[in-house]
Design a protein around this motif. Structure first.
Motif, short mmCIF file in Angstrom:
data_model
loop_
_atom_site.label_atom_id
_atom_site.label_comp_id
_atom_site.label_asym_id
_atom_site.label_seq_id
_atom_site.Cartn_x
_atom_site.Cartn_y
_atom_site.Cartn_z
N MET A 99 0.35 97.78 18.43
CA MET A 99 1.15 97.65 17.35
C MET A 99 0.20 96.29 16.99
O MET A 99 -0.65 95.41 15.79
N PHE A 100 0.27 95.21 17.87
CA PHE A 100 0.25 93.42 18.23
C PHE A 100 -1.17 93.88 18.30
O PHE A 100 -2.28 92.52 17.01
N LEU A 101 -2.10 94.70 19.33
CA LEU A 101 -3.52 94.12 19.41
C LEU A 101 -4.46 94.78 17.81
O LEU A 101 -4.96 93.99 17.57
N ALA A 102 -3.70 96.26 17.00
CA ALA A 102 -4.03 96.39 15.40
C ALA A 102 -3.92 94.66 14.39
O ALA A 102 -5.46 94.63 13.90
N LEU A 103 -2.76 93.84 14.60
CA LEU A 103 -2.80 93.38 13.72
C LEU A 103 -3.40 92.22 14.34
O LEU A 103 -3.85 91.46 13.03
N ALA A 104 -3.44 91.61 15.63
CA ALA A 104 -4.11 90.30 16.00
C ALA A 104 -5.47 90.18 15.40
O ALA A 104 -6.79 89.85 14.86
N HIS A 105 -6.18 91.95 15.21
CA HIS A 105 -8.03 92.35 14.96
C HIS A 105 -7.42 92.09 13.55
O HIS A 105 -8.59 91.38 13.15
N GLU A 106 -6.92 92.25 12.81
CA GLU A 106 -7.49 92.86 11.47
C GLU A 106 -6.96 92.14 10.46
O GLU A 106 -6.97 91.35 9.56
N LYS A 107 -5.66 91.08 11.02
CA LYS A 107 -5.45 89.41 11.13
C LYS A 107 -4.52 90.27 8.90
O LYS A 107 -4.18 89.17 7.92
N SER A 108 -4.44 91.26 9.20
CA SER A 108 -3.56 92.00 7.36
C SER A 108 -2.46 93.58 8.37
O SER A 108 -2.92 93.75 9.11
N LEU A 109 -1.21 92.86 7.43
CA LEU A 109 -0.87 94.30 7.76
C LEU A 109 -1.45 95.60 7.28
O LEU A 109 -1.44 96.47 7.44
N SER A 110 -2.00 95.79 6.55
CA SER A 110 -2.84 97.00 5.46
C SER A 110 -4.12 96.88 5.94
O SER A 110 -3.89 98.40 6.62
N GLY A 111 -4.66 96.12 7.24
CA GLY A 111 -5.70 96.22 7.84
C GLY A 111 -5.55 97.09 8.88
O GLY A 111 -5.46 97.93 9.40
N ALA A 112 -4.46 96.22 9.50
CA ALA A 112 -3.80 96.70 11.14
C ALA A 112 -3.01 98.38 10.19
O ALA A 112 -3.48 99.61 11.61
N ALA A 113 -2.32 98.43 9.88
CA ALA A 113 -1.71 100.10 8.81
C ALA A 113 -3.10 100.99 8.53
O ALA A 113 -2.83 102.02 9.02
N ARG A 114 -4.61 100.30 8.29
CA ARG A 114 -4.59 101.22 8.15
C ARG A 114 -5.78 102.26 9.67
O ARG A 114 -6.08 102.86 10.03
N ARG A 115 -6.12 100.65 10.26
CA ARG A 115 -6.51 101.11 11.97
C ARG A 115 -5.43 101.83 12.90
O ARG A 115 -6.45 103.41 13.12
N LEU A 116 -4.33 102.28 12.64
CA LEU A 116 -3.34 102.83 13.33
C LEU A 116 -3.07 104.30 12.41
O LEU A 116 -2.24 104.90 12.72
N GLY A 117 -3.17 104.02 11.11
CA GLY A 117 -2.76 105.36 11.31
C GLY A 117 -1.48 105.03 10.22
O GLY A 117 -0.33 106.59 9.87
N ILE A 118 -0.44 103.74 9.69
CA ILE A 118 0.40 104.26 9.40
C ILE A 118 1.12 103.59 8.11
O ILE A 118 -0.03 102.49 7.86
N ASP A 119 1.89 103.34 7.36
CA ASP A 119 2.70 103.02 6.73
C ASP A 119 2.81 101.30 6.90
O ASP A 119 2.80 100.64 7.87
#
Length: 266
Positions: free
Chosen positions: A1-21
């Motif tokens: 979760m943390f890494l996804a948001l650090a890479h994407e820099k947005s909630l929507s980008g991290a959500a897409r990467r992880l497949g969650i809302d």
């Protein structure tokens, strides 16, 4: 979760990467920050940038992920550098190093290079880039750094152009013409200012005037000829730098080792 948001820099980008809302991402990040009692992200207009603590946590999490890859290799799966490395370098070096970086990509197809070719210095501290190549007479402070080589600056003009040495192309913000250039062009007057060596080379080649270029970049262009030797006593150095906490990441190690070897080989 943390890494996804650090890479994407947005909630929507991290959500897409992880497949969650995105609500789940926000809730879990808030819970993580509450648990450790420190802010990991700065929030600005929907964008999430790492704080100082966040950058250190990011580097540690990346190293942990790297070690998991290594343990996977013990089970018969090959361990190799992979992922994305963002490389920032001056625009003219993107031309000079194009062959080398193409070879790196072919040798390391699982590393995706994201190049930022700009004369503006992308910030390592603010997580705008992972690795940077910079021109400076002094070693950058607080970074893991390697000197790749040096740069000599010379004056160039268009091949076959008859110049009287009065038309000089400067960089924006130049406060007159310095004494080194005046020694070669005593009657020079600024007729044009351009931003960066790439634009400078093109306007020299078009016959706009005489201008200053790194010798390796100027010599690459058969439209130009040098009209001086190296001008400055204090040469610029080419520095390869990254944050100390990221230097042990496989993909960053791989790129930096490759570039050091390429420059050492000439």
């Amino acid at each position: 979760m943390f890494l996804a948001l650090a890479h994407e820099k947005s909630l929507s980008g991290a959500a897409r990467r992880l497949g969650i809302d995105r609500t789940t991402v926000a809730r879990r990040i808030d819970a993580l920050e509450a648990t450790i009692g420190r802010r990991l992200f700065e929030r600005h207009s929907g964008q999430f940038g790492l704080t100082l603590v966040g950058r250190k946590a990011f580097a540690a999490a990346e190293r942990a992920n790297q070690e998991l890859t290594f343990f996977g290799s013990l089970q018969g799966r090959e361990s190799h550098p992979h992922g994305k490395v963002r490389l920032s370098l001056p625009a003219h070096l993107a031309f000079t190093l194009a062959e080398h970086l193409t070879r790196f990509q072919r040798l390391n197809p699982d590393i995706m290079l994201e190049l930022t070719a700009t004369d503006r210095q992308a910030s390592l501290v603010h997580h705008e880039t992972d690795v940077a190549v910079r021109l400076s007479p002094d070693a950058p402070k607080g970074m893991t750094k390697y000197k790749l080589g040096s740069v000599q600056l010379q004056l160039y003009q268009k091949v076959g152009d008859v110049q009287d040495g009065t038309r000089y192309i400067s960089f924006p913000g130049a406060d007159g013409i310095d004494r080194y250039i005046k020694n070669t062009l005593p009657n020079a007057e600024i007729v044009l200012s351009v931003d960066g060596y790439v634009a400078m080379r093109e306007y020299i080649a078009r016959g706009a005037g005489i201008g200053l270029l790194p010798s390796d970049f100027g010599d690459q262009d058969n439209r130009l000829c040098a009209v001086s030797g190296p001008l400055y006593d204090d040469e610029l150095s080419i520095w390869l730098i990254c944050l100390p906490e990221q230097r042990r990441l496989y993909r960053i190690q791989t790129l930096m080792s490759f570039l050091r070897a390429e420059f050492a080989a000439g």
